[in-house]
Design a protein around this motif. Structure first.
Motif: not given
Length: 200
Positions: A57-59, A61-65, A140-141, A193-195
């Motif tokens: 839910x936090x955007x 993308x680890x392992x999606x590429x 997923x993905x 996200x904001x630092x």
């Protein structure tokens, strides 16, 4: 007194031990992992809770590429993969593409979660069940297999990955490595996200 003399005679009769010299060019043996027996080398606890397949839910993308090969297979729904299923898919891909010389297959997931089972019609209690098999939670993905080869074309790779999708039980997607499926550079990633600011 007699014991000291006895030990001294034994030690004196022995030849001096010489440590064997190791050649600077001695071959170094390298351990390879057998895909027929996928399991972690060691684990702190022998049993684990059931858990759930992670929902990102936090955007993330680890392992999606694509990271290694030219073709891959991506799952379009979360699932829990057993070590036997992963080994069966790998052996099937090797069998389907046996004629391809220099074929390389990369496994992007690893079964490191112990799954326990209890027999049917067993009463409640009496502790957790016995260990049954190793598994991994795949979100997923996520891309689970990648492959490449000097003579591997698109049609052969797509046919083999289609056969692999039948063993997964969830919708899958065939992925070809290009600019859109490769991992983008860190400077090109959007600021999601904001630092974090420490309180003063």
């Amino acid at each position: 007194m007699w014991a000291r003399k006895f030990v001294g005679n034994i030690l004196g009769s022995r030849a001096p031990a010489v440590a064997p010299r190791l050649s600077a060019f001695a071959p170094i043996t390298q351990q390879t992992r057998n895909l027929g027996n996928l399991q972690p080398r060691r684990r702190k606890y022998k049993k684990a809770q059931k858990g759930r397949v992670p929902v990102r839910v936090g955007n993330s993308t680890k392992g999606n590429y694509m990271a290694f090969g030219d073709y891959g297979i991506r799952v379009k729904d979360g699932l829990r993969l057993s070590a036997n299923t992963i080994g069966a898919i790998h052996s099937m891909l090797r069998r389907q593409l046996k004629a391809i010389k220099g074929l390389q297959i990369w496994l992007r997931v690893f079964p490191d979660i112990p799954v326990t089972t209890k027999g049917t019609e067993v009463r409640m209690g009496k502790g957790k069940g016995a260990f049954d098999y190793w598994a991994c939670r795949v979100p997923k993905d996520k891309i689970i297999f990648e492959m490449s080869g000097p003579s591997l074309n698109l049609e052969l790779a797509k046919s083999a990955m289609r056969q692999a999708g039948f063993k997964l039980g969830v919708p899958t997607e065939f992925v070809v490595a290009d600019e859109t499926t490769r991992q983008p550079k860190k400077k090109d990633l959007p600021k999601t996200c904001i630092p974090f600011q420490h309180a003063k």
